[in-house]
Motif scaffolding. Structure first.
Motif, PDB file in Angstrom:
ATOM      1  N   TYR A 114     -54.610  26.378   0.796  1.00 41.41           N
ATOM      2  CA  TYR A 114     -54.247  26.567  -0.617  1.00 41.41           C
ATOM      3  C   TYR A 114     -53.689  25.258  -1.162  1.00 41.41           C
ATOM      4  CZ  TYR A 114     -51.437  27.802  -4.680  1.00 41.41           C
ATOM      5  OH  TYR A 114     -50.870  27.828  -5.934  1.00 41.41           O
ATOM      6  N   ASN A 139     -51.100  37.554   7.443  1.00 41.66           N
ATOM      7  CA  ASN A 139     -51.247  37.549   5.992  1.00 41.66           C
ATOM      8  C   ASN A 139     -50.082  36.764   5.421  1.00 41.66           C
ATOM      9  OD1 ASN A 139     -53.618  39.051   5.506  1.00 41.66           O
ATOM     10  ND2 ASN A 139     -52.520  40.955   5.945  1.00 41.66           N
ATOM     11  N   SER A 140     -50.377  35.785   4.575  1.00 43.82           N
ATOM     12  CA  SER A 140     -49.331  34.903   4.063  1.00 43.82           C
ATOM     13  C   SER A 140     -49.544  34.643   2.578  1.00 43.82           C
ATOM     14  CB  SER A 140     -49.351  33.568   4.825  1.00 43.82           C
ATOM     15  OG  SER A 140     -48.293  32.731   4.412  1.00 43.82           O
ATOM     16  N   ARG A 141     -48.432  34.609   1.842  1.00 42.87           N
ATOM     17  CA  ARG A 141     -48.462  34.200   0.442  1.00 42.87           C
ATOM     18  C   ARG A 141     -47.661  32.914   0.309  1.00 42.87           C
ATOM     19  NH1 ARG A 141     -50.318  37.971  -3.137  1.00 42.87           N
ATOM     20  NH2 ARG A 141     -50.666  36.069  -4.336  1.00 42.87           N
ATOM     21  N   SER A 195     -52.674  32.143  -1.058  1.00 39.42           N
ATOM     22  CA  SER A 195     -52.687  33.065   0.073  1.00 39.42           C
ATOM     23  C   SER A 195     -53.459  32.492   1.241  1.00 39.42           C
ATOM     24  CB  SER A 195     -53.294  34.407  -0.335  1.00 39.42           C
ATOM     25  OG  SER A 195     -54.647  34.252  -0.734  1.00 39.42           O
ATOM     26  N   ASN A 220     -43.246  30.316   2.367  1.00 39.89           N
ATOM     27  CA  ASN A 220     -44.347  31.175   2.777  1.00 39.89           C
ATOM     28  C   ASN A 220     -43.798  32.556   3.121  1.00 39.89           C
ATOM     29  OD1 ASN A 220     -46.109  29.058   2.496  1.00 39.89           O
ATOM     30  ND2 ASN A 220     -46.367  28.698   4.681  1.00 39.89           N
ATOM     31  N   ARG A 241     -49.214  33.360  -6.614  1.00 39.36           N
ATOM     32  CA  ARG A 241     -49.093  32.513  -5.433  1.00 39.36           C
ATOM     33  C   ARG A 241     -50.431  32.381  -4.697  1.00 39.36           C
ATOM     34  NH1 ARG A 241     -44.431  35.419  -2.138  1.00 39.36           N
ATOM     35  NH2 ARG A 241     -45.700  37.215  -2.794  1.00 39.36           N
ATOM     36  N   HIS A 258     -55.237  34.308   4.809  1.00 37.72           N
ATOM     37  CA  HIS A 258     -55.505  35.567   5.511  1.00 37.72           C
ATOM     38  C   HIS A 258     -56.283  35.296   6.791  1.00 37.72           C
ATOM     39  CE1 HIS A 258     -54.113  37.777   2.005  1.00 37.72           C
ATOM     40  NE2 HIS A 258     -54.901  37.030   1.259  1.00 37.72           N
TER      41      HIS A 258
END
Length: 231
Positions: free
Chosen positions: A29, A19-21, A12, A44, A10, A14
């Motif tokens: 992204y 913090n997110s994926r 990301s 997310n 995935r 930051h």
């Protein structure tokens, strides 16, 4: 066809406070291979530091779902809704013709972890709306969101359904997928088996053009996942 999207693949984001994926393209992204799946546009996996959050910002014509995994969200929006969303609860905000909102970690000591999900609506320019509910810890598939509010579920402006999946030990459930429908599964906790596929936390799987009933099975651990039924 079953397509697995591994957690580590995935995107990301930051920041000092977040913090997110990203399962699909979002923010900085961008990957043309992962722009969404059917009407599902965003998943997310967000972690927000204590006392921080998303300041007031706007949306229109999007169905925005939050599912709190740990901690509590403090929500405020331009429709006058002021709410707290604790772990285990689902929130569905229909942006409609336009809404502004903020989502903050309600704690100044503990982190907030939640899933942020966007689904594109099938009607536009509608009155914004807000819904919130805890659907408990029943084993198997529990209907959380539907187009008609079936079984006390939250009502979405799309021909889509969202289920909460909870399994333990070697428990399993069958997932029928009609030939004209699609499904997406996002694993939150535990190890979930789908045929020969072993899915770990953060993994997702897109399902389309499948005619057989699929079996979802826990692998000697408690499993928590979200299952989307999509057009």
């Amino acid at each position: 066809m079953i397509t697995v999207r591994r957690s580590e693949e995935r995107g990301s984001g930051h920041f000092d406070w977040l913090n997110s994926r990203h399962t699909f393209s979002f923010g900085s992204y961008y990957d043309t291979r992962f722009m969404g799946f059917s009407a599902l546009r965003v998943i997310n996996d967000d972690e927000v530091v204590p006392g921080a959050g998303f300041p007031t910002h706007g949306h229109s014509d999007m169905e925005i779902i939050s599912y709190v995994l740990e901690g509590e969200i403090a929500h405020r929006d331009s429709e006058g809704n002021i709410a707290r969303l604790p772990a285990g609860e689902f929130q569905l905000m229909s942006a409609g013709r336009g809404i502004t909102h903020s989502e903050f970690n309600a704690s100044v000591t503990a982190p907030l972890k939640f899933l942020q999900i966007w689904i594109q609506p099938n009607v536009y320019g509608q009155t914004p709306g807000y819904q919130q509910k805890d659907f408990g810890e029943n084993k198997g598939l529990t209907l959380v969101i539907s187009p008609d509010g079936e079984a006390g579920s939250l009502t979405i402006k799309q021909d889509a359904r969202l289920y909460q999946l909870l399994l333990e030990g070697k428990e399993s459930v069958e997932l029928p997928v009609a030939s004209e429908r699609r499904a997406y599964i996002h694993v939150i906790e535990g190890e979930l088996h789908l045929g020969n596929h072993r899915l770990q936390p953060g993994d997702g799987v897109a399902i389309e053009d499948e005619k057989d009933v699929l079996t979802l099975m826990a692998n000697n651990s408690a499993v928590k996942a979200l299952v989307f039924d999509l057009p």
